[in-house]
Design a protein around this motif. Structure first.
Motif, PDB file in Angstrom:
ATOM      1  N   PHE A   4      -0.746   7.559  -2.492  1.00  0.00           N
ATOM      2  CA  PHE A   4      -0.934   7.947  -3.892  1.00  0.00           C
ATOM      3  C   PHE A   4      -0.806   9.456  -4.059  1.00  0.00           C
TER       4      PHE A   4
ATOM      5  N   HIS B  55      -4.351   6.641   0.274  1.00  0.00           N
ATOM      6  CA  HIS B  55      -3.574   5.408   0.144  1.00  0.00           C
ATOM      7  C   HIS B  55      -4.279   4.452  -0.799  1.00  0.00           C
ATOM      8  N   LEU B  56      -3.507   3.734  -1.576  1.00  0.00           N
ATOM      9  CA  LEU B  56      -4.074   2.645  -2.361  1.00  0.00           C
ATOM     10  C   LEU B  56      -2.993   1.613  -2.654  1.00  0.00           C
TER      11      LEU B  56
ATOM     12  N   ILE C 207       0.855  -1.189   0.000  1.00  0.00           N
ATOM     13  CA  ILE C 207       0.000   0.000   0.000  1.00  0.00           C
ATOM     14  C   ILE C 207       0.889   1.236   0.000  1.00  0.00           C
TER      15      ILE C 207
ATOM     16  N   LYS D 105     -11.336  10.185  -3.580  1.00  0.00           N
ATOM     17  CA  LYS D 105     -11.521   8.844  -3.024  1.00  0.00           C
ATOM     18  C   LYS D 105     -12.801   8.213  -3.567  1.00  0.00           C
TER      19      LYS D 105
ATOM     20  N   CYS E 198      -9.293   2.235  -1.886  1.00  0.00           N
ATOM     21  CA  CYS E 198      -8.384   3.237  -1.344  1.00  0.00           C
ATOM     22  C   CYS E 198      -8.973   3.785  -0.055  1.00  0.00           C
TER      23      CYS E 198
END
Ligand SMILES: [Zn+2]
Length: 145
Positions: free
Chosen positions: A7, A54-55, A4, A20, A30
């Motif tokens: 991004f 985050h992804l 992870i 998102k 994400c």
């Protein structure tokens, strides 16, 4: 396990939420971090370094292309629907008329900038006068409109 990664970092929690939702709609998992703290008190923004999106590392390229497509759509919308743009749309993704940046949020107006200056600008641009306390804020050049 897939890694992870961070991004993108956003200094506007509204923008972060829009991105998102857009990614989740497109099937990309994400999540945001530091979101709640910043929403409660924007002054913490700088200290925390913004809202982080985050992804999975494997989804980074897909996420980029989705958001690029989105940019294109925003530009097209700007050209065709500019006059019908509703000033009360919280989900709005505007382009800054001052510098052309798309890094624009629909936020609480800063007291200092809201007033005569905004009134003059809205008269000059012949747009709706601002009825409430929210405004578009450009995070690139700090312009509000
Ligand atoms: Zn700008």
């Amino acid at each position: 396990m897939d890694k992870i990664v961070i991004f993108e970092t956003y200094y506007n929690p509204i923008e972060a939420s829009i991105v998102k939702e857009r990614l989740i709609d497109s099937g990309i998992q994400c999540f945001l971090s530091d979101e709640n703290t910043i929403t409660i008190n924007p002054l913490y923004n700088q200290a925390l370094g913004g809202v982080k999106l985050h992804l999975f590392e494997r989804d980074v390229e897909a996420a980029k292309s989705i958001l690029q497509d989105e940019d294109v759509q925003i530009h097209l919308k700007e050209v065709t629907d500019a006059e019908e743009e509703a000033p009360v749309d919280v989900q709005s993704t505007e382009i800054c008329p001052n510098c052309g940046s798309a890094h624009v949020g629909y936020v609480q107006a800063t007291k200092k900038r809201f007033g005569i200056f905004t009134m003059i600008i809205s008269l000059l641009l012949m747009v709706y006068p601002f009825s409430a306390k929210k405004t578009h804020h450009c995070f690139n050049c700090e312009y509000e409109f």
